[in-house]
Every structure is written in C-alpha cells, then in structure tokens.
Write a protein that holds these residues in place. Structure first.
Motif, PDB file in Angstrom:
ATOM      1  N   VAL A 291       0.817  -1.146  -0.013  1.00  0.00           N
ATOM      2  CA  VAL A 291       0.050  -0.093  -0.056  1.00  0.00           C
ATOM      3  C   VAL A 291       0.863   1.199   0.158  1.00  0.00           C
ATOM      4  N   ALA A 292       0.687   1.983  -0.999  1.00  0.00           N
ATOM      5  CA  ALA A 292       1.570   3.168  -1.165  1.00  0.00           C
ATOM      6  C   ALA A 292       0.683   4.463  -0.687  1.00  0.00           C
ATOM      7  N   GLY A 293      -0.689   4.488  -0.581  1.00  0.00           N
ATOM      8  CA  GLY A 293      -1.239   5.597  -0.299  1.00  0.00           C
ATOM      9  C   GLY A 293      -2.736   5.068  -0.276  1.00  0.00           C
ATOM     10  N   ALA A 294      -3.586   6.076   0.574  1.00  0.00           N
ATOM     11  CA  ALA A 294      -4.951   5.874   0.899  1.00  0.00           C
ATOM     12  C   ALA A 294      -5.829   6.960   0.875  1.00  0.00           C
ATOM     13  N   ALA A 295      -6.898   6.968   0.383  1.00  0.00           N
ATOM     14  CA  ALA A 295      -7.663   8.201   0.415  1.00  0.00           C
ATOM     15  C   ALA A 295      -9.089   7.712   0.602  1.00  0.00           C
ATOM     16  N   GLY A 296      -9.925   8.698   1.383  1.00  0.00           N
ATOM     17  CA  GLY A 296     -11.353   8.564   1.374  1.00  0.00           C
ATOM     18  C   GLY A 296     -11.538   8.469   3.027  1.00  0.00           C
TER      19      GLY A 296
END
Length: 224
Positions: A149-154
């Motif tokens: 996982v290199a990033g998460a949004a929401g």
C-alpha cells in the motif's frame, strides 16, 4: 541438411508442446472440510463436489481472521481480488482485502487474473418478478493484486488504496462493507471437520497436492 534442421525443429516444437500440455495445473478450491486424514483433507466445494487435497511437507497452513480497513496502513503488504469498475476509467472495485503478515511480504506479488467470485453489489430500482428457489450469488470475473500500500484516500464512505507492485501501481476502490481479513500463521491442528477453507493446489491427473491451505478462524468463510 535444411530438411533435417526442419524435422529437428518440428520435433522440438512437438516435444515442448507435450511438456507444456503435461504441466500440472494450479487450482484454487473453496469449501468446507468434511474429513481429515493423516496426509489429506476431504472437502465439499462451493460447487458441491467432493475433493481430496493431499498435504505435503511443503504445504503452508494459515488462518484467516477478521480484520478492518483501519489496519491497512501505508507500507502494508496486501492482496485484493477486484472486479472491473462500473464505468470505463473507474478503478477496479475490491471484493475483499487480505492483509499479509510481515513474514510473507512479497508473496504472489503482481497483478493477474483471478477466479469468478460472487458479486455482492446492489443496483438501483428496476422492474421485478418473483422467483422462489435456492439463492446463488451472481459471479463476476476478477483480478488479483498483491502489493504494498503506497497511499490511501477516502473516509467512512469507502477508501481508495494505491497498491504498488514490481515497479507499477494500481488504484483500487474499497467500498464500505468489503470483507477484510488478516492472514495468521497456523499448523495442521486448525484443519478440522466443519472448517471453511481456501486452498491453492496443483492438479496432476486425479491427484491434488496442496501448496497452501487457509482456514477461516471461528467459522469465518474465506472471502477470496
């Protein structure tokens, strides 16, 4: 000499094709353990068939425990089976998320076709009819992506995870309610009648040899 070379090349092609044709096939099986033997488990598959899966010295056994999306952080190594987005250009939509332990970082890394899986997505109002019968969830073609996982949004309405693998990356939408599980090391003691399992096995003729078998913890049904 040219004729001999042609014959030799043709023979090599036929031999190579025969080897490829005879190569063992990897199958993914989902079901419930009916019986356990010294070196095998007999399962009733989701399709209703009975299969004997042989356990070898190299068979990896694990448990799948319930988890949450909050446990997925930047740097987590995950796997996610996903279906195509609703519209062209939409990111694929996760049907499940599997969190790997650090000891299995890199396992199956990449993006590749997966199996037909039940599609739990709903739809808007439509004309209806009544049918009485046995429920069978609709299925969709899926892909599997294993990576970091290199990033998460929401937020509470769902998240989009950016998964990095082999120098590439893919954004995957994770709707609310998507099953999330954690892979935990285990031994063969977890292989008991009634347990729900997911197995990766090599078929050679009528014989199935398990590469890995994962058991749903406390009755959990493996979502992948």
């Amino acid at each position: 000499m040219t004729i001999l070379r042609t014959i030799a090349a043709a023979g090599f092609t036929v031999a190579a094709s025969a080897v490829a044709f005879a190569a063992p096939q990897v199958e993914r099986l989902r079901g419930t353990i009916e019986r356990v033997e010294a070196d095998a488990v007999i399962i009733r598959t989701r399709a209703g068939a009975t299969e004997t899966i042989r356990l070898g010295a190299g068979t990896r056994v694990a448990q799948l425990a319930p988890a949450s999306l909050d446990q997925v952080k930047d740097g987590s190594f995950i796997g996610t089976a996903a279906k195509a987005g609703t519209k062209p250009g939409d990111p694929p939509v996760a049907l499940e998320v599997l969190i790997f332990p650090e000891t299995l970082r890199g396992a199956g890394e990449g993006h590749y076709p997966w199996d037909r899986l039940p599609d739990g997505a709903g739809s808007g109002p439509v004309e209806t009819s009544m049918t009485n019968g046995t429920v069978k969830a609709p299925e969709v073609e899926t892909s599997m992506t294993n990576g970091t996982v290199a990033g998460a949004a929401g937020g509470s309405g769902g998240r989009t995870l950016t998964v990095s693998y082999k120098g590439q990356s893919l954004a995957v939408a994770v709707p609310p309610g998507t099953p999330v599980v954690m892979l935990e090391p285990a031994d063969r003691a977890v292989l008991v009648p009634g347990a729900k399992v997911f197995a990766s096995a090599v078929r050679d003729g009528d014989r199935l040899e398990a590469r890995s078998i994962s058991v749903g913890k406390d009755g959990l049904t493996p979502p992948m």
